[in-house]
Scaffold this motif. Structure first.
Motif, PDB file in Angstrom:
ATOM      1  N   GLU A   1       0.821  -1.211   0.000  1.00 60.20           N
ATOM      2  CA  GLU A   1       0.000   0.000   0.000  1.00 60.20           C
ATOM      3  C   GLU A   1       0.852   1.257   0.000  1.00 60.20           C
ATOM      4  OE1 GLU A   1      -3.680   1.923   2.609  1.00 60.20           O
ATOM      5  OE2 GLU A   1      -3.127  -0.198   2.833  1.00 60.20           O
ATOM      6  N   ASP A   2       1.954   1.248   0.763  1.00 60.07           N
ATOM      7  CA  ASP A   2       2.831   2.421   0.795  1.00 60.07           C
ATOM      8  C   ASP A   2       3.453   2.688  -0.568  1.00 60.07           C
ATOM      9  OD1 ASP A   2       2.683   3.293   3.546  1.00 60.07           O
ATOM     10  OD2 ASP A   2       3.707   1.435   4.071  1.00 60.07           O
ATOM     11  N   GLN A   3       3.757   1.620  -1.296  1.00 65.18           N
ATOM     12  CA  GLN A   3       4.329   1.770  -2.636  1.00 65.18           C
ATOM     13  C   GLN A   3       3.317   2.421  -3.574  1.00 65.18           C
ATOM     14  OE1 GLN A   3       6.494  -1.634  -4.104  1.00 65.18           O
ATOM     15  NE2 GLN A   3       5.914  -1.255  -6.222  1.00 65.18           N
ATOM     16  N   VAL A   4       2.072   1.994  -3.499  1.00 64.69           N
ATOM     17  CA  VAL A   4       1.019   2.555  -4.351  1.00 64.69           C
ATOM     18  C   VAL A   4       0.783   4.021  -3.997  1.00 64.69           C
ATOM     19  CG1 VAL A   4      -1.420   2.408  -4.962  1.00 64.69           C
ATOM     20  CG2 VAL A   4      -0.074   0.315  -4.704  1.00 64.69           C
ATOM     21  N   LYS A   5       0.751   4.334  -2.703  1.00 66.01           N
ATOM     22  CA  LYS A   5       0.527   5.718  -2.281  1.00 66.01           C
ATOM     23  C   LYS A   5       1.651   6.625  -2.782  1.00 66.01           C
ATOM     24  CE  LYS A   5      -2.188   4.808   1.890  1.00 66.01           C
ATOM     25  NZ  LYS A   5      -2.209   4.885   3.381  1.00 66.01           N
ATOM     26  N   ALA A   6       2.903   6.161  -2.667  1.00 70.68           N
ATOM     27  CA  ALA A   6       4.031   6.969  -3.135  1.00 70.68           C
ATOM     28  C   ALA A   6       3.968   7.169  -4.639  1.00 70.68           C
ATOM     29  CB  ALA A   6       5.353   6.295  -2.742  1.00 70.68           C
ATOM     30  N   ALA A   7       3.552   6.123  -5.358  1.00 73.94           N
ATOM     31  CA  ALA A   7       3.424   6.229  -6.816  1.00 73.94           C
ATOM     32  C   ALA A   7       2.365   7.260  -7.194  1.00 73.94           C
ATOM     33  CB  ALA A   7       3.075   4.867  -7.405  1.00 73.94           C
ATOM     34  N   ARG A   8       1.249   7.239  -6.529  1.00 71.90           N
ATOM     35  CA  ARG A   8       0.184   8.191  -6.836  1.00 71.90           C
ATOM     36  C   ARG A   8       0.601   9.620  -6.520  1.00 71.90           C
ATOM     37  NH1 ARG A   8      -4.697   4.574  -4.127  1.00 71.90           N
ATOM     38  NH2 ARG A   8      -4.951   3.114  -5.884  1.00 71.90           N
ATOM     39  N   ARG A   9       1.295   9.796  -5.383  1.00 72.89           N
ATOM     40  CA  ARG A   9       1.780  11.141  -5.045  1.00 72.89           C
ATOM     41  C   ARG A   9       2.735  11.649  -6.115  1.00 72.89           C
ATOM     42  NH1 ARG A   9       2.077   9.073   0.340  1.00 72.89           N
ATOM     43  NH2 ARG A   9       4.280   8.611   0.067  1.00 72.89           N
ATOM     44  N   THR A  10       3.613  10.761  -6.576  1.00 73.33           N
ATOM     45  CA  THR A  10       4.581  11.160  -7.601  1.00 73.33           C
ATOM     46  C   THR A  10       3.886  11.525  -8.898  1.00 73.33           C
ATOM     47  OG1 THR A  10       6.135   9.586  -6.614  1.00 73.33           O
ATOM     48  CG2 THR A  10       6.706  10.486  -8.766  1.00 73.33           C
ATOM     49  N   ARG A  11       2.965  10.683  -9.333  1.00 75.35           N
ATOM     50  CA  ARG A  11       2.255  10.946 -10.587  1.00 75.35           C
ATOM     51  C   ARG A  11       1.487  12.281 -10.507  1.00 75.35           C
ATOM     52  NH1 ARG A  11       0.054   6.657 -10.736  1.00 75.35           N
ATOM     53  NH2 ARG A  11       1.397   5.556 -12.243  1.00 75.35           N
ATOM     54  N   ASP A  12       0.799  12.495  -9.407  1.00 69.86           N
ATOM     55  CA  ASP A  12       0.045  13.741  -9.243  1.00 69.86           C
ATOM     56  C   ASP A  12       0.983  14.942  -9.268  1.00 69.86           C
ATOM     57  OD1 ASP A  12      -2.262  12.264  -9.043  1.00 69.86           O
ATOM     58  OD2 ASP A  12      -2.385  12.373  -6.851  1.00 69.86           O
ATOM     59  N   PHE A  13       2.133  14.803  -8.623  1.00 70.85           N
ATOM     60  CA  PHE A  13       3.088  15.910  -8.554  1.00 70.85           C
ATOM     61  C   PHE A  13       3.690  16.191  -9.932  1.00 70.85           C
ATOM     62  CE2 PHE A  13       7.082  17.974  -7.177  1.00 70.85           C
ATOM     63  CZ  PHE A  13       6.549  18.914  -6.299  1.00 70.85           C
ATOM     64  N   VAL A  14       4.086  15.125 -10.639  1.00 72.72           N
ATOM     65  CA  VAL A  14       4.692  15.290 -11.961  1.00 72.72           C
ATOM     66  C   VAL A  14       3.680  15.852 -12.951  1.00 72.72           C
ATOM     67  CG1 VAL A  14       5.687  14.066 -13.931  1.00 72.72           C
ATOM     68  CG2 VAL A  14       6.456  13.524 -11.617  1.00 72.72           C
ATOM     69  N   ASP A  15       2.495  15.246 -12.985  1.00 70.85           N
ATOM     70  CA  ASP A  15       1.479  15.695 -13.945  1.00 70.85           C
ATOM     71  C   ASP A  15       1.042  17.120 -13.673  1.00 70.85           C
ATOM     72  OD1 ASP A  15       1.680  13.189 -14.975  1.00 70.85           O
ATOM     73  OD2 ASP A  15      -0.313  12.505 -14.371  1.00 70.85           O
ATOM     74  N   GLY A  16       1.017  17.496 -12.379  1.00 69.14           N
ATOM     75  CA  GLY A  16       0.571  18.839 -12.039  1.00 69.14           C
ATOM     76  C   GLY A  16       1.599  19.918 -12.291  1.00 69.14           C
ATOM     77  N   THR A  17       2.876  19.574 -12.175  1.00 70.25           N
ATOM     78  CA  THR A  17       3.923  20.584 -12.323  1.00 70.25           C
ATOM     79  C   THR A  17       4.620  20.551 -13.679  1.00 70.25           C
ATOM     80  OG1 THR A  17       5.540  19.073 -11.306  1.00 70.25           O
ATOM     81  CG2 THR A  17       4.386  20.617  -9.849  1.00 70.25           C
ATOM     82  N   ILE A  18       4.681  19.367 -14.301  1.00 75.00           N
ATOM     83  CA  ILE A  18       5.418  19.207 -15.561  1.00 75.00           C
ATOM     84  C   ILE A  18       4.495  18.797 -16.699  1.00 75.00           C
ATOM     85  CG2 ILE A  18       7.267  17.939 -16.727  1.00 75.00           C
ATOM     86  CD1 ILE A  18       8.475  17.447 -13.908  1.00 75.00           C
ATOM     87  N   GLY A  19       3.664  17.822 -16.405  1.00 81.42           N
ATOM     88  CA  GLY A  19       2.847  17.212 -17.450  1.00 81.42           C
ATOM     89  C   GLY A  19       3.377  15.826 -17.758  1.00 81.42           C
ATOM     90  N   SER A  20       2.510  14.931 -18.156  1.00 77.25           N
ATOM     91  CA  SER A  20       2.913  13.563 -18.437  1.00 77.25           C
ATOM     92  C   SER A  20       3.685  13.475 -19.754  1.00 77.25           C
ATOM     93  CB  SER A  20       1.679  12.662 -18.506  1.00 77.25           C
ATOM     94  OG  SER A  20       0.897  12.998 -19.649  1.00 77.25           O
ATOM     95  N   TYR A  21       4.373  12.359 -19.923  1.00 73.85           N
ATOM     96  CA  TYR A  21       5.084  12.126 -21.182  1.00 73.85           C
ATOM     97  C   TYR A  21       4.093  12.036 -22.335  1.00 73.85           C
ATOM     98  CZ  TYR A  21       8.238   9.889 -24.547  1.00 73.85           C
ATOM     99  OH  TYR A  21       8.997   9.591 -25.662  1.00 73.85           O
ATOM    100  N   LEU A  22       2.949  11.381 -22.088  1.00 78.10           N
ATOM    101  CA  LEU A  22       1.937  11.249 -23.128  1.00 78.10           C
ATOM    102  C   LEU A  22       1.423  12.618 -23.575  1.00 78.10           C
ATOM    103  CD1 LEU A  22       0.139   9.434 -24.857  1.00 78.10           C
ATOM    104  CD2 LEU A  22      -1.483   9.342 -22.942  1.00 78.10           C
TER     105      LEU A  22
END
Length: 528
Positions: free
Chosen positions: A125-146
């Motif tokens: 669960e901690d791994q999933v939570k960290a992944a979601r935090r990272t994705r939200d942070f990256v997508d919100g500040t940089i944007g996804s690769y897609l």
């Protein structure tokens, strides 16, 4: 509070392989472009990490995002160091940097398709939570690769800053340096030399890497990942591999289930804190060694010696043996096995503020390695008084940290437990034992420390912090936890069974009014 983790597990994104694989000479790739990291890119399918490489699970979501942003801003990123062996290209230095970019390209920050295939569909669960935090942070500040790829095809719909970056993709590169003219032994030495800079390899971690084919290292890996992840034991027979993975999963569950939620609102905490994050490896390593009486240098010693004395496990039998012994001991602690004392982790192995204390658990491992059947019975006889002492001196588990960690301090901690148990068996009360310890040079400061209220963090405006909320819950709930009717000790959900008030052989029925919850050890011995 119970230790939290904020690290992103990118370990699945670059596969592992044996560094010693025989390769052939071929041309080097002078530069690496971002599109080469796509699933069918020029380099990604060939990328490998040495099979002994530490887990790529040290960076926080912010560090992952910052690396991606740094690359996109065309700012300096240290060159990645590669070594070619046959069809594989090994990452000697820069696995975290490359993995962060791969995570962005594949939209997998530890919870995507690659990670699910690697770790199994049930991720921590901690791994999933960290992944979601990272994705939200990256997508919100940089944007996804897609989003950046789509900007090239549909520039009229793209954000200006995304379009500007996307238009550079064709020529923006990652600097690469190559180790040339080296066999696998020289490449391995280069790995250890280079990795003493940057995020250094910790002493325990380096010891495991150097002894990676020993039973201790293999057992530690199997436990830490619950039998999933990279198959470090793939050279053993299929039956042995299955057994190692089965034991790894079972031991991981014994130690780290259920998962810790913050703030703490339940006494159903795992025996050994959180099993996710870099702090878990040294603890599991020490546990395996202590359980199997492996004589090695103290893991807290900053000097790492290659001659620690680990012996290669050639067929996996020693690894299975080590794992079986760890499981046998942990069964004793808190499980549904008939041997289980059902020790309540919150009382025995956590501080009053909810922080897991490895030294407390490892000291009990040593103590129980020495106990015979009579010792267990003697402990059960005074268990309720022993737990009364721990409750009255609630912060003594946290105060044990003042004795230090490792082999040098463990005898003092074990000595403390022995004194308490022996004096209680002599008929002394909890208060009398505390007063006697207070007069001693070795343990007086622990009792004094337990009288002090632990510092609690407060938020502005009078709000309670997460730590304060959890500590308040534990202080209020623990004294009222369910107790075993046989020994009077606290019971944990992972260490209780339904027993007969009147045993079946004495004519006891299977009706509910004849049922009671007990510790497994009490249930298996009270009628014998």
């Amino acid at each position: 509070m119970a230790r939290t983790t904020n690290v992103v597990n990118l370990d699945a994104l670059i596969k592992r392989a044996d560094l010693a694989e025989i390769g052939e000479a071929s041309d080097d790739i002078p530069t690496l472009y971002i599109n080469g990291l796509e699933p069918k890119g020029l380099l990604y399918p060939a990328l490998r990490k040495p099979d002994f490489q530490r887990e790529t699970a040290v960076w926080s979501p912010e560090q992952v995002s910052d690396l991606i942003a740094t690359f996109l801003r065309r700012e300096l990123i240290p060159a990645v160091i590669l070594w070619r062996s046959g069809k594989h290209v090994f990452v000697v230095d820069g696995a975290h940097r490359l993995s962060a970019l791969i995570a962005w390209v594949h939209n997998d920050y530890g919870d995507g398709t690659i990670s699910q295939d690697f770790f199994g569909s049930v991720l921590p669960e901690d791994q999933v939570k960290a992944a979601r935090r990272t994705r939200d942070f990256v997508d919100g500040t940089i944007g996804s690769y897609l989003e950046h790829r789509d900007a090239i095809e549909r520039p009229d719909r793209a954000r200006p800053e995304v379009l500007e970056r996307a238009q550079r993709f064709g020529w923006q590169n990652i600097e690469v340096q190559w180790i040339r003219g080296a066999d696998h032994a020289k490449a391995e030495k280069s790995f250890f030399r280079i990795n003493q800079g940057g995020t250094k390899i910790e002493p325990t971690e380096q010891r495991i890497l150097l002894a990676r084919t020993s039973a201790t290292a293999l057992a530690s890996r199997a436990i830490l990942r619950g039998g999933s992840g990279h198959n470090y034991w793939d050279k053993f027979s299929a039956a042995t591999q299955r057994r190692i993975e089965e034991l790894g999963r079972e031991i991981f569950a014994l130690m780290f289930n259920p998962n810790i939620e913050q703030p703490i609102r339940t006494l159903d905490l795992p025996m050994a804190g959180q099993g996710y994050g870099p702090h878990a490896l040294p603890f599991v390593f020490d546990l395996v060694n202590i359980a199997n009486k492996v004589q090695v240098a103290d893991s807290s010693n900053k000097r790492v010696k290659e001659e620690d004395g680990f012996i290669d496990d050639l067929d996996g039998s020693e690894t299975v043996k080590y794992l079986t012994e760890v499981r046998r001991l942990l069964w004793r602690f808190c499980s549904n096995n008939p041997s289980s004392l059902g020790l309540h982790p919150v009382l025995y192995f956590y501080s009053g503020s909810g922080v897991f204390q490895p030294a407390a658990l490892l000291s009990f491992v040593v103590l129980m390695k020495e106990w015979e059947t009579a010792d267990y019975r003697n402990f059960v006889e005074v268990r309720s008084q022993f737990e009364e002492f721990l409750l009255a001196n609630r912060n003594i588990t946290e105060a044990i940290r003042k004795l230090g960690t490792g082999n040098r301090s463990r005898p003092r901690i074990i000595g403390l437990y022995r004194i308490i148990i022996n004096q209680l068996r002599e008929g002394k009360t909890s208060a009398e034992v505390a007063n006697a310890l207070r007069e001693t040079k070795d343990y007086g400061f622990l009792i004094d420390a337990s009288d002090e209220a632990p510092p609690m963090l407060a938020l502005d405006g009078g709000s309670f912090s997460r730590e304060t909320k959890g500590a308040a819950y534990i202080a209020e709930a623990l004294p009222h936890a369910q107790k075993c009717p046989s020994c009077g000790g606290l019971m944990h959900r992972n260490g209780m069974q339904v027993g007969h008030r009147r045993h079946r052989r004495d004519g006891g029925s299977g009706r509910q009014d004849n049922a009671m919850m007990q510790h497994p050890f009490c249930n298996s011995t009270v009628h014998n």
